[in-house]
Design a protein around this motif. Sequence first.
Motif, PDB file in Angstrom:
ATOM      1  N   MET A   1       0.780   0.771   6.870  1.00 32.74           N
ATOM      2  CA  MET A   1       2.027   1.240   6.648  1.00 32.74           C
ATOM      3  C   MET A   1       1.515   2.918   7.578  1.00 32.74           C
ATOM      4  O   MET A   1       1.152   3.755   6.751  1.00 32.74           O
ATOM      5  CB  MET A   1       2.609   1.844   5.450  1.00 32.74           C
TER       6      MET A   1
ATOM      7  N   GLU B   1       7.592   3.395   2.502  1.00 33.08           N
ATOM      8  CA  GLU B   1       6.643   2.631   1.309  1.00 33.08           C
ATOM      9  C   GLU B   1       7.167   1.160   1.632  1.00 33.08           C
ATOM     10  O   GLU B   1       8.039   1.270   2.180  1.00 33.08           O
ATOM     11  CB  GLU B   1       7.410   2.711   0.007  1.00 33.08           C
TER      12      GLU B   1
ATOM     13  N   ARG C   1       2.291  -4.847  -6.300  1.00 34.18           N
ATOM     14  CA  ARG C   1       1.990  -3.885  -5.479  1.00 34.18           C
ATOM     15  C   ARG C   1       3.031  -2.894  -4.355  1.00 34.18           C
ATOM     16  O   ARG C   1       2.826  -3.790  -3.606  1.00 34.18           O
ATOM     17  CB  ARG C   1       0.620  -4.369  -4.233  1.00 34.18           C
ATOM     18  N   THR C   2       2.750  -1.391  -4.139  1.00 33.55           N
ATOM     19  CA  THR C   2       2.781  -1.120  -3.198  1.00 33.55           C
ATOM     20  C   THR C   2       2.476  -0.241  -2.443  1.00 33.55           C
ATOM     21  O   THR C   2       1.307   0.482  -2.494  1.00 33.55           O
ATOM     22  CB  THR C   2       3.847   0.445  -3.975  1.00 33.55           C
ATOM     23  N   LEU C   3       2.754  -0.432  -0.378  1.00 37.27           N
ATOM     24  CA  LEU C   3       1.904   0.007  -0.375  1.00 37.27           C
ATOM     25  C   LEU C   3       2.789   1.530   0.353  1.00 37.27           C
ATOM     26  O   LEU C   3       3.696   1.525   0.830  1.00 37.27           O
ATOM     27  CB  LEU C   3       1.842  -0.291   0.900  1.00 37.27           C
ATOM     28  N   ARG C   4       1.918   2.491   0.487  1.00 36.91           N
ATOM     29  CA  ARG C   4       2.600   4.063   1.204  1.00 36.91           C
ATOM     30  C   ARG C   4       2.133   4.387   2.735  1.00 36.91           C
ATOM     31  O   ARG C   4       1.259   3.962   2.768  1.00 36.91           O
ATOM     32  CB  ARG C   4       1.827   4.709   0.127  1.00 36.91           C
TER      33      ARG C   4
ATOM     34  N   ASP D   1      -1.794   3.291   3.946  1.00 40.07           N
ATOM     35  CA  ASP D   1      -2.026   2.507   3.402  1.00 40.07           C
ATOM     36  C   ASP D   1      -2.997   1.492   4.117  1.00 40.07           C
ATOM     37  O   ASP D   1      -1.651   1.495   5.098  1.00 40.07           O
ATOM     38  CB  ASP D   1      -1.659   2.250   2.178  1.00 40.07           C
TER      39      ASP D   1
ATOM     40  N   TYR E   1      -3.906  -2.776   4.501  1.00 38.04           N
ATOM     41  CA  TYR E   1      -3.993  -4.035   3.413  1.00 38.04           C
ATOM     42  C   TYR E   1      -4.082  -5.299   4.175  1.00 38.04           C
ATOM     43  O   TYR E   1      -3.138  -5.356   5.067  1.00 38.04           O
ATOM     44  CB  TYR E   1      -2.326  -4.210   2.212  1.00 38.04           C
TER      45      TYR E   1
END
Length: 179
Positions: free
Chosen positions: A86, A90, A109-112, A115, A117
Amino acid sequence: MSIFDAQGFVDDCLAAVATDDPIAGVSRVMEKAISDPAALLAAVDKGGDGVVSLCMSETLTALQVSTEPQIKSPIHNHLTWVVIGMFEGEEKNYFYRREGDGIVLAEERTLRAGDVYVMDANAIHAIVNPLPVRNGALHVYGGSLMNRPGRSFWDPDTGAEQAYDFEKVIAFSRKVRAG
């Protein structure tokens, strides 16, 4: 400010895929790529349908993905690992697992921005952009994503599992707002 080099990024990912640990290698490439979000933002395509191909080969698919505000994708799978980086906004992920003849929500799950992943090849998920602005990410998949046999998506209206169809998924995503 440096300039993001999309071809250099792809070349580095292709080299990483050819190693004994492609996921770790691609993750390192991704971490470096998103470490300068200003350079990425200056270089990326901000228009179009939100999915820009950087590379599509039998060993690697690399995409720049941006999602309009409040858009929700249908539930889908990839059947290959993916490394997501990211660089703006978000992305909220809803992960599902198979249960009986259907699927049930298993995790969120929150990716900002910033991040990286790694998503497992067996993941089933849907994404939402919860913010009032577009988000931005790089996605690198371990193989050909668009031509991967056996992929599925779940119809948002009926919940029925269907053979993956990119155009239908995009159409559903534009129609279904987060809520």
